[in-house]
Design a protein around this motif. Structure first.
Motif, PDB file in Angstrom:
ATOM      1  N   MET A   1      -4.945  -2.038  22.951  1.00 16.32           N
ATOM      2  CA  MET A   1      -5.855  -1.433  23.200  1.00 16.32           C
ATOM      3  C   MET A   1      -5.848  -1.999  24.746  1.00 16.32           C
ATOM      4  N   ARG A  37       4.837 -10.914   9.966  1.00 18.22           N
ATOM      5  CA  ARG A  37       5.893  -9.855   9.856  1.00 18.22           C
ATOM      6  C   ARG A  37       6.204 -10.296   8.350  1.00 18.22           C
ATOM      7  N   GLU A  40       3.388 -11.209   6.485  1.00 18.86           N
ATOM      8  CA  GLU A  40       1.910 -10.255   5.590  1.00 18.86           C
ATOM      9  C   GLU A  40       0.730 -10.539   5.329  1.00 18.86           C
ATOM     10  N   THR A  45      -9.293 -10.470  11.763  1.00 17.09           N
ATOM     11  CA  THR A  45      -9.373  -9.468  11.502  1.00 17.09           C
ATOM     12  C   THR A  45      -9.017  -8.949  12.925  1.00 17.09           C
ATOM     13  N   PRO A  46      -7.753  -8.248  12.324  1.00 20.15           N
ATOM     14  CA  PRO A  46      -7.073  -7.775  14.026  1.00 20.15           C
ATOM     15  C   PRO A  46      -7.563  -6.432  14.689  1.00 20.15           C
ATOM     16  N   LYS A  47      -7.451  -6.491  15.788  1.00 17.21           N
ATOM     17  CA  LYS A  47      -7.564  -4.849  16.594  1.00 17.21           C
ATOM     18  C   LYS A  47      -6.354  -4.444  16.593  1.00 17.21           C
ATOM     19  N   CYS A  48      -5.149  -5.272  17.245  1.00 18.46           N
ATOM     20  CA  CYS A  48      -4.232  -4.396  17.286  1.00 18.46           C
ATOM     21  C   CYS A  48      -3.425  -4.436  16.211  1.00 18.46           C
ATOM     22  N   SER A  49      -2.156  -3.694  16.714  1.00 20.63           N
ATOM     23  CA  SER A  49      -1.944  -3.272  15.079  1.00 20.63           C
ATOM     24  C   SER A  49      -0.304  -3.625  14.554  1.00 20.63           C
ATOM     25  N   LYS A  50       0.339  -4.151  15.775  1.00 20.17           N
ATOM     26  CA  LYS A  50       1.554  -5.000  16.196  1.00 20.17           C
ATOM     27  C   LYS A  50       1.748  -6.005  16.159  1.00 20.17           C
ATOM     28  N   GLN A  54      -1.193  -9.189  17.027  1.00 17.01           N
ATOM     29  CA  GLN A  54      -1.692 -10.263  16.218  1.00 17.01           C
ATOM     30  C   GLN A  54      -1.824 -11.375  16.326  1.00 17.01           C
ATOM     31  N   GLU A  57      -4.043 -12.192  19.492  1.00 12.70           N
ATOM     32  CA  GLU A  57      -5.378 -12.361  18.898  1.00 12.70           C
ATOM     33  C   GLU A  57      -5.785 -13.911  18.314  1.00 12.70           C
TER      34      GLU A  57
END
Length: 71
Positions: A1, A37, A40, A45-50, A54, A57
């Motif tokens: 991002m 990982r 989970e 509230t993450p903006k990144c998906s990995k 996260q 963040e």
């Protein structure tokens, strides 16, 4: 991002205000990403998906505290 300036998010400059060393930052984010990982669960509230993004963040938001021993 990317943010408005075209730089990667989260900014390394802002992260280094939370943890004073790139090496400590890499260590901390890798350890936390592994936990993300496995469990989970993300504390923000993450903006990144990995998971590494996260974890970064979470560090930026002050959700992660880690003590390093001084030798």
């Amino acid at each position: 991002m990317k943010n408005q300036e075209g730089l990667r998010y989260p900014s390394i400059d802002n992260l280094l205000k939370k943890i004073d060393s790139k090496y400590k930052l890499a260590y901390t984010s890798a350890k936390r990403a592994k936990k993300i990982r496995e469990e989970e669960y993300v504390a923000v509230t993450p903006k990144c998906s990995k998971p590494v993004g996260q974890a970064l963040e979470e560090i930026l938001e002050g959700k992660i505290e880690i003590d390093f021993e001084e030798n």
